[in-house]
Design a protein around this motif. Structure first.
Motif, PDB file in Angstrom:
ATOM      1  N   PRO A 148      18.212  -6.467 128.656  1.00  8.98           N
ATOM      2  CA  PRO A 148      16.988  -7.278 128.775  1.00  8.98           C
ATOM      3  C   PRO A 148      17.284  -8.770 128.648  1.00  8.98           C
ATOM      4  CG  PRO A 148      17.103  -6.293 126.599  1.00  8.98           C
ATOM      5  CD  PRO A 148      18.247  -5.719 127.372  1.00  8.98           C
ATOM      6  N   LEU A 149      17.931  -9.292 129.666  1.00 13.23           N
ATOM      7  CA  LEU A 149      18.379 -10.681 129.651  1.00 13.23           C
ATOM      8  C   LEU A 149      18.231 -11.249 131.052  1.00 13.23           C
ATOM      9  CD1 LEU A 149      19.790 -12.741 127.713  1.00 13.23           C
ATOM     10  CD2 LEU A 149      21.958 -11.891 128.598  1.00 13.23           C
ATOM     11  N   LEU A 150      17.471 -12.329 131.204  1.00 11.11           N
ATOM     12  CA  LEU A 150      17.241 -12.947 132.503  1.00 11.11           C
ATOM     13  C   LEU A 150      17.616 -14.424 132.450  1.00 11.11           C
ATOM     14  CD1 LEU A 150      13.825 -11.487 133.753  1.00 11.11           C
ATOM     15  CD2 LEU A 150      16.095 -11.098 134.735  1.00 11.11           C
ATOM     16  N   THR A 205      18.061 -14.096 137.631  1.00  9.90           N
ATOM     17  CA  THR A 205      19.311 -13.354 137.767  1.00  9.90           C
ATOM     18  C   THR A 205      19.662 -12.696 136.445  1.00  9.90           C
ATOM     19  OG1 THR A 205      20.004 -15.145 139.257  1.00  9.90           O
ATOM     20  CG2 THR A 205      21.664 -13.537 138.644  1.00  9.90           C
ATOM     21  N   ALA A 206      20.315 -11.546 136.526  1.00 12.91           N
ATOM     22  CA  ALA A 206      20.748 -10.821 135.328  1.00 12.91           C
ATOM     23  C   ALA A 206      22.231 -10.501 135.443  1.00 12.91           C
ATOM     24  CB  ALA A 206      19.926  -9.548 135.162  1.00 12.91           C
ATOM     25  N   TYR A 207      22.771  -9.890 134.402  1.00 11.96           N
ATOM     26  CA  TYR A 207      24.133  -9.347 134.422  1.00 11.96           C
ATOM     27  C   TYR A 207      24.045  -7.832 134.557  1.00 11.96           C
ATOM     28  CZ  TYR A 207      26.648 -13.552 132.889  1.00 11.96           C
ATOM     29  OH  TYR A 207      27.221 -14.790 132.816  1.00 11.96           O
ATOM     30  N   VAL A 230      14.994 -11.571 126.636  1.00 12.58           N
ATOM     31  CA  VAL A 230      15.447 -12.948 126.418  1.00 12.58           C
ATOM     32  C   VAL A 230      15.588 -13.620 127.777  1.00 12.58           C
ATOM     33  CG1 VAL A 230      17.304 -14.414 125.559  1.00 12.58           C
ATOM     34  CG2 VAL A 230      16.640 -12.383 124.279  1.00 12.58           C
ATOM     35  N   ILE A 231      15.061 -14.828 127.897  1.00 15.30           N
ATOM     36  CA  ILE A 231      15.119 -15.580 129.150  1.00 15.30           C
ATOM     37  C   ILE A 231      15.787 -16.922 128.892  1.00 15.30           C
ATOM     38  CG2 ILE A 231      13.776 -16.605 131.019  1.00 15.30           C
ATOM     39  CD1 ILE A 231      11.658 -14.497 130.571  1.00 15.30           C
ATOM     40  N   PRO A 266      16.713 -15.947 117.197  1.00 17.14           N
ATOM     41  CA  PRO A 266      16.038 -14.730 116.709  1.00 17.14           C
ATOM     42  C   PRO A 266      16.243 -13.507 117.586  1.00 17.14           C
ATOM     43  CG  PRO A 266      14.448 -16.238 117.694  1.00 17.14           C
ATOM     44  CD  PRO A 266      15.749 -16.972 117.648  1.00 17.14           C
ATOM     45  N   GLY A 267      16.536 -13.700 118.872  1.00 17.58           N
ATOM     46  CA  GLY A 267      16.720 -12.571 119.777  1.00 17.58           C
ATOM     47  C   GLY A 267      18.182 -12.209 119.944  1.00 17.58           C
ATOM     48  N   ILE A 268      18.455 -11.336 120.908  1.00 14.82           N
ATOM     49  CA  ILE A 268      19.823 -10.896 121.193  1.00 14.82           C
ATOM     50  C   ILE A 268      20.187 -11.327 122.609  1.00 14.82           C
ATOM     51  CG2 ILE A 268      21.358  -8.919 121.423  1.00 14.82           C
ATOM     52  CD1 ILE A 268      19.653  -7.454 119.399  1.00 14.82           C
ATOM     53  N   ARG A 269      21.184 -12.209 122.707  1.00 16.94           N
ATOM     54  CA  ARG A 269      21.615 -12.722 124.010  1.00 16.94           C
ATOM     55  C   ARG A 269      22.948 -12.110 124.443  1.00 16.94           C
ATOM     56  NH1 ARG A 269      20.922 -19.089 122.785  1.00 16.94           N
ATOM     57  NH2 ARG A 269      22.394 -18.426 121.187  1.00 16.94           N
TER      58      ARG A 269
END
Length: 660
Positions: free
Chosen positions: A357-359, A378-380, A427-428, A525-528
């Protein structure tokens, strides 16, 4: 972001500055270097070095090397590159009385099928040369060679007009042949008659000098084929010069020359066209003519850019028919195109089922006739490769357009029969605000927004310069800020910030004003998953570099084909994988297993271990955390976790990695 780099090029004790970009041709760069240092083109070697590998030199020898150099330096946030020029070992010299060959570099693919070699060879008789004073025995051209040099002109141009009786399919072919012929023979002509069924041309100086040169062509009887009925090839005007006839190089004629080049390099600029026409054929054209010729050639190859917008509704219908699950929205204002949003069905399913969940959000300029901006998300993928999710085309990068685009992202993720339920909050990342921050607050209130550290550091450096810091001091403090962003623990982060504070209190206050919770690993606070830059978004912009120059329908279909081919390539690669993890994750895990094999482990409770390395850390296998925070941030067991897992059971490493 502009993809240009400033090159500091040194040769012996001399140096020069040259700017290069993605359209720079290697041969052109080498010619400029040779001219600046007054050295032979063939004798020079160009290389560059990077900070990460200071003892390694990377040689430049082709256009692809320049693109790789630019992509690397831009991904590292660098604007300059240091190059070194050296001379290759000279080969054996030519003996007097033998033939000498000189090579002129070819900076572009010839449109003529008669020239296949990358260099146009000129054979020069030794008797026509005078020796040079340099000890290597080289020879120089005489002035007559320079004035009458026609080596760059293809041989068939001289034979475009052969004489009476020569036939052509149409009047247009006659006119084109006249242009080729006049440029090759270096003379100017006027049309006495230029009609659909009669073409009569004479030397431009016929009235002043009674020059007899004349050509008359008309259709043969009862057929449409043209033939030369009269041709006088002699000139007596004496008005030949290197630029004679260049004004006959019309926009359409240049466009016909460009077609073969633009099929491979649609991003070529008018400036590069001017340089190539001059270096290739000795032609001098102004910028406006080069620009109009490029647009004409583009229309001939890809169709009219304006008509391409009229085809959007048809293209939308075809996408929805052939790509089930796709989202394609066109918004108009007073029947005129305003913006569009596209996300292909395979991209949506791939992100929901196979991506973290990473953009990454970023915008890039379009380079067709009507310009505009392409916004991308774009994402991985699982193997750390680029995975495009959606893109939008609009007039400019502002809050209204970003809000519309982010609403489209919300729709494809959550307005579904099966809602998107990622293991961690979304996470964006983005490079700058430009309306993104406020739009995310309104549309994705539960998501975390993170700034790209490289862009933040660049802004920080500019801010320090505005406050009066010297360039070297601003650079040093900015590096400390970047260093702090990568730290995993809050204690290490504060230690680096303390160094900034001890250097200058003002710089420390500016760093805090950026809000560390938006960019620093230790307090985010989030996970990147370890990603704190938007490099993947910029890689996507570079990946579609060719597509960005095309009319809008061709651009979207070009991107679609690129995505399709990339997915197929990765599908084939995945069939050969024999591990539970993707190769990149497997590689990191194996490295951590190796590093952890030498660490001492003490059992505290059933799931908690104390691992000793340089300092002791605590590993909690039940909650999948480590006090070094590498496992928390990367979501792959760190070396301490691998040591603890290995202490219990060696084979549990993979299962814990899969669970992350």
């Amino acid at each position: 972001m502009e993809d240009s780099l400033m090159c500091v090029i040194s040769f012996n004790s001399n140096a020069t500055l040259i700017k290069v970009n993605s359209t720079t041709i290697f041969a052109e760069l080498k010619m400029i270097v040779a001219e600046n240092f007054r050295e032979s083109y063939e004798s020079l070697l160009i290389s560059y070095s990077i900070e990460k590998f200071p003892n390694v030199s990377f040689e430049l020898s082709k256009d692809e090397d320049i693109l790789n150099m630019i992509d690397y330096h831009r991904s590292m946030g660098l604007n300059t590159v240091t190059m070194t020029v050296t001379k290759r070992d000279e080969g054996p010299t030519h003996a007097i009385g033998t033939e000498t060959e000189l090579s002129v570099p070819n900076v572009s693919t010839q449109s003529s099928e008669h020239i296949e070699e990358p260099y146009e060879r000129i054979t020069i008789e030794e008797s026509e040369r005078i020796p040079n004073d340099n000890p290597q025995g080289e020879h120089v051209w005489m002035m007559n060679d320079v004035v009458s040099d026609s080596s760059r002109i293809p041989a068939w141009w001289h034979e475009a007009i052969t004489g009476k009786g020569q036939q052509f399919e149409s009047a247009k072919e006659v006119r084109m042949a006249l242009i080729y012929y006049s440029i090759a023979k270096k003379f100017a002509f006027n049309y006495v008659n230029n009609e659909p069924k009669r073409i009569r041309a004479s030397c431009m100086f016929r009235k002043e000098t009674k020059c007899p040169w004349l050509l008359f062509a008309s259709p043969l009887r009862n057929v449409s084929t043209f033939a030369i009925k009269k041709f006088v090839p002699q000139h007596t005007c004496g008005q030949h010069n290197s630029t004679a006839g260049h004004f006959r190089a019309s926009r359409r004629w240049i466009a016909s020359m460009l077609q073969s080049v633009m099929k491979r390099r649609p991003y070529i600029t008018p400036t590069d066209i001017r340089k190539e026409l001059h270096s290739q054929y000795g032609l001098r054209v102004n910028y406006s003519k080069a620009w109009r010729a490029k647009e004409t050639a583009k229309d001939q190859i890809f169709g009219c850019a304006r008509h391409s917008y009229d085809l959007l509704s048809w293209y939308q219908m075809k996408v929805m028919e052939t790509n089930p699950g796709s989202v394609f929205t066109i918004e108009q204002e007073d029947t005129r195109f305003k913006r569009l949003f596209v996300s292909y069905g395979a991209c949506i399913q791939g992100f929901l089922k196979g991506c973290r969940p990473l953009l990454f959000l970023d915008g890039t300029f379009l380079k067709d006739r009507y310009k505009g901006i392409l916004l991308g998300a774009t994402a991985y993928d699982g193997n750390q490769g680029i995975f495009p999710l959606a893109f939008s085309v609009c007039d400019q990068e502002n809050e209204a357009n970003w809000s519309w685009f982010i609403q489209g992202l919300r729709y494809i993720l959550y307005n579904r029969t099966e809602p998107y339920n990622p293991p961690h909050p979304l996470v964006i990342l983005s490079d700058a605000d430009k309306g993104i921050k406020q739009s995310l607050k309104n549309i994705f209130p539960d998501a975390y927004h993170s700034r790209c550290v490289l862009h933040l550091v660049e802004n920080y450096k500019l801010k320090l310069r505005e406050m009066g810091f010297a360039s070297s001091a601003a650079q040093r403090i900015s590096k400390l800020l970047e260093f702090a962003a990568y730290k995993y623990t809050e204690r290490e982060f504060k230690a680096v910030l303390h160094q900034i504070r001890m250097t200058d209190q003002r710089a420390y206050q500016v760093a805090l004003s950026y809000g560390p919770s938006n960019w620093a690993n230790s307090v985010f606070p989030g996970i990147r998953y370890g990603h704190i830059t938007s490099n993947v978004a910029e890689s996507f912009n570079s990946w579609i570099r060719v597509a960005r120059t095309l009319p809008i329908c061709d651009m979207m279909d070009h991107i679609r084909v690129q995505i399709m081919e990339r997915m197929n390539t990765r599908r084939v690669m995945a069939t050969n994988w024999n591990s539970y993890l993707c190769p990149e994750a497997e590689k990191i895990l194996q490295e951590n297993v190796t590093k952890g094999s030498t660490l001492e482990v003490s059992h505290s409770t059933a799931e908690i271990f104390e691992v000793s390395s340089q300092k002791s850390v605590q590993v909690d296998l039940d909650h999948k955390t480590c006090t070094c925070r590498a496992w928390d941030i990367l979501r792959i067991p760190c070396k301490h976790a691998c040591a603890a897992i290995n202490f219990m059971h060696r084979e549990m490493c993979t299962s814990f990695a899969i669970g992350s």
